[in-house]
Design a protein around this motif. Structure first.
Motif, PDB file in Angstrom:
ATOM      1  N   MET A 142      49.788 -24.734  16.487  1.00  0.00           N
ATOM      2  CA  MET A 142      50.265 -23.359  16.310  1.00  0.00           C
ATOM      3  C   MET A 142      49.094 -22.443  15.963  1.00  0.00           C
ATOM      4  O   MET A 142      48.255 -22.779  15.137  1.00  0.00           O
ATOM      5  CB  MET A 142      51.312 -23.280  15.189  1.00  0.00           C
ATOM      6  CG  MET A 142      51.896 -21.901  14.990  1.00  0.00           C
ATOM      7  SD  MET A 142      53.097 -21.821  13.626  1.00  0.00           S
ATOM      8  CE  MET A 142      51.976 -21.935  12.215  1.00  0.00           C
ATOM      9  N   THR A 143      49.043 -21.280  16.616  1.00  0.00           N
ATOM     10  CA  THR A 143      48.000 -20.294  16.387  1.00  0.00           C
ATOM     11  C   THR A 143      48.590 -19.093  15.661  1.00  0.00           C
ATOM     12  O   THR A 143      49.714 -18.686  15.944  1.00  0.00           O
ATOM     13  CB  THR A 143      47.400 -19.825  17.731  1.00  0.00           C
ATOM     14  OG1 THR A 143      46.986 -20.964  18.477  1.00  0.00           O
ATOM     15  CG2 THR A 143      46.207 -18.914  17.505  1.00  0.00           C
ATOM     16  N   LYS A 144      47.833 -18.527  14.734  1.00  0.00           N
ATOM     17  CA  LYS A 144      48.303 -17.349  14.025  1.00  0.00           C
ATOM     18  C   LYS A 144      47.932 -16.082  14.797  1.00  0.00           C
ATOM     19  O   LYS A 144      46.904 -16.050  15.486  1.00  0.00           O
ATOM     20  CB  LYS A 144      47.684 -17.283  12.625  1.00  0.00           C
ATOM     21  CG  LYS A 144      48.115 -18.399  11.693  1.00  0.00           C
ATOM     22  CD  LYS A 144      47.464 -18.235  10.329  1.00  0.00           C
ATOM     23  CE  LYS A 144      47.889 -19.348   9.379  1.00  0.00           C
ATOM     24  NZ  LYS A 144      47.229 -19.219   8.056  1.00  0.00           N
ATOM     25  N   PRO A 145      48.745 -15.030  14.698  1.00  0.00           N
ATOM     26  CA  PRO A 145      48.357 -13.742  15.291  1.00  0.00           C
ATOM     27  C   PRO A 145      47.043 -13.260  14.679  1.00  0.00           C
ATOM     28  O   PRO A 145      46.756 -13.543  13.514  1.00  0.00           O
ATOM     29  CB  PRO A 145      49.512 -12.806  14.906  1.00  0.00           C
ATOM     30  CG  PRO A 145      50.635 -13.704  14.518  1.00  0.00           C
ATOM     31  CD  PRO A 145      50.041 -14.966  14.006  1.00  0.00           C
ATOM     32  N   ILE A 146      46.254 -12.536  15.454  1.00  0.00           N
ATOM     33  CA  ILE A 146      44.939 -12.125  14.958  1.00  0.00           C
ATOM     34  C   ILE A 146      44.974 -10.795  14.222  1.00  0.00           C
ATOM     35  O   ILE A 146      43.988 -10.443  13.554  1.00  0.00           O
ATOM     36  CB  ILE A 146      43.896 -12.069  16.092  1.00  0.00           C
ATOM     37  CG1 ILE A 146      44.370 -11.153  17.225  1.00  0.00           C
ATOM     38  CG2 ILE A 146      43.612 -13.449  16.612  1.00  0.00           C
ATOM     39  CD1 ILE A 146      43.358 -11.026  18.353  1.00  0.00           C
ATOM     40  N   ILE A 147      46.070 -10.054  14.322  1.00  0.00           N
ATOM     41  CA  ILE A 147      46.203  -8.802  13.582  1.00  0.00           C
ATOM     42  C   ILE A 147      47.607  -8.703  12.994  1.00  0.00           C
ATOM     43  O   ILE A 147      48.546  -9.260  13.540  1.00  0.00           O
ATOM     44  CB  ILE A 147      45.935  -7.561  14.462  1.00  0.00           C
ATOM     45  CG1 ILE A 147      46.881  -7.556  15.680  1.00  0.00           C
ATOM     46  CG2 ILE A 147      44.471  -7.453  14.857  1.00  0.00           C
ATOM     47  CD1 ILE A 147      46.863  -6.265  16.458  1.00  0.00           C
ATOM     48  N   PRO A 148      47.758  -7.989  11.888  1.00  0.00           N
ATOM     49  CA  PRO A 148      49.098  -7.650  11.407  1.00  0.00           C
ATOM     50  C   PRO A 148      49.647  -6.497  12.229  1.00  0.00           C
ATOM     51  O   PRO A 148      48.883  -5.733  12.833  1.00  0.00           O
ATOM     52  CB  PRO A 148      48.853  -7.233   9.954  1.00  0.00           C
ATOM     53  CG  PRO A 148      47.452  -6.689   9.955  1.00  0.00           C
ATOM     54  CD  PRO A 148      46.701  -7.492  10.985  1.00  0.00           C
TER      55      PRO A 148
END
Length: 255
Positions: free
Chosen positions: A1-7
C-alpha cells in the motif's frame, strides 16, 4: 500500500477501509475523474489493468507527471529546503507561470504539505503544538520514490470530469468519483448544483459502474435519489487541533 503524497480537502485516506468493500471487483479499468490526492488509487492493494487519474487542477496533474518522469530532479528541489513561515510566504507569492514544471511541482507539493487544513486556495502557514510538520524532508525521497513506482503505469489526465467519463466509459470501467462537497470551500474550483445533477444523469446512463462520495446534505440526497446509498461517518481533525464532531458522508452507487 502506498500513501498519497499530498493532503487534500475531503481526502479519502481515512475512509478507505469503508470504501474498498463497496468497490465493484469485476472491472479492468479504474478511473478517478476527481483525483485530488488520489488516496484510493495509491492505497488499493490490487491495481487494475488500466488506471486513470484525472483532475481539472493543473498543479496537481503537473505534480503527478513530474513524479512519473522527473523524480530525481523533483527530489533535488528539496535538498536544502526548510519548513518555515518565510519560505512558505515566498513560495505563496511566487507566480507558477514563471517556474519550470519541476519548480512548479515542488512549490505545489510544499504549499499543500505545509498549509493549514490542506487548503488549495486561501492558504496560510500551518503550525500545531501537538504534531510535527507534514513535510518530512528526511523522507521526501522515499515517499516520492514509492509514488513514482505506483504511478509508473497510470494515465494522468488534465480535463473536465465529463470528458474523462466520455473517454473511458465502458462495461469494464469502474469510476470512483469524489467531487467537491456541496456548499464547501477550499477546492479552488466552482462546482454548482448543475454539476451534481449532471453527475446523477451520467451515473444513470453510463456503461460502466460508479461509486460516488459526497457530503450528507438534504440537497445531495435529493439529487441522487434512487441510487444505492450508504452513510459513512468520520471525525476529521484540522491542523492537528483535535477531532471535530463526527460528520456524515454518502457513498452512492449505480450498481
Amino acid at each position: 500500500m502506498t500513501k498519497p503524497i499530498i493532503p487534500w480537502p475531503g481526502g479519502k485516506r481515512r475512509l478507505a477501509d469503508k470504501l474498498f468493500p463497496l468497490f465493484d471487483n469485476s472491472h479492468t479499468c479504474y478511473v478517478e475523474p476527481f483525483a485530488g490526492a488520489g488516496a484510493l488509487l495509491f492505497m488499493r492493494a490490487d491495481p487494475a489493468k488500466v488506471e486513470v487519474l484525472n483532475d481539472i487542477n493543473g498543479d496537481i496533474v503537473n505534480l503527478y507527471r513530474c513524479v512519473q518522469h522527473h523524480l530525481d530532479e523533483l527530489v533535488r528541489q528539496f535538498r536544502w529546503q526548510l519548513v518555515s513561515r518565510e519560505e512558505f510566504d515566498r513560495l505563496l507569492r511566487s507566480r507558477a507561470d514563471t517556474l519550470t514544471d519541476i519548480q512548479r511541482a515542488a512549490r505545489f507539493l510544499y504549499l499543500q504539505k505545509v498549509a493549514f487544513g490542506a487548503k488549495v486556495t486561501g492558504q496560510t502557514f500551518g503550525v500545531a503544538k501537538t504534531s510535527p510538520p507534514r513535510l518530512n524532508l528526511l523522507r521526501i525521497e522515499e515517499d516520492l520514490s514509492t509514488a513514482h513506482l505506483r504511478l509508473a503505469r497510470v494515465f494522468v489526465e488534465n480535463e473536465s470530469w465529463q470528458q474523462t467519463v466520455k473517454r473511458y466509459d465502458s462495461p469494464g470501467t469502474f469510476f470512483f468519483m469524489d467531487p467537491p462537497y456541496w456548499q464547501t470551500a477550499g477546492y479552488g474550483v466552482e462546482f454548482g448544483m448543475e454539476q451534481y445533477q449532471q453527475l446523477a444523469d451520467v451515473m444513470r446512463t453510463m456503461a460502466g459502474k460508479c461509486l460516488l462520495t459526497v457530503n450528507d446534505h438534504p440537497d445531495m440526497r435529493a439529487v441522487f435519489k434512487g441510487f444505492k446509498t450508504s452513510r459513512l461517518q468520520i471525525a476529521y481533525s484540522v491542523g492537528g487541533q483535535g477531532k471535530s464532531p463526527t460528520v456524515g458522508e454518502l457513498a452512492i452507487r449505480n450498481y
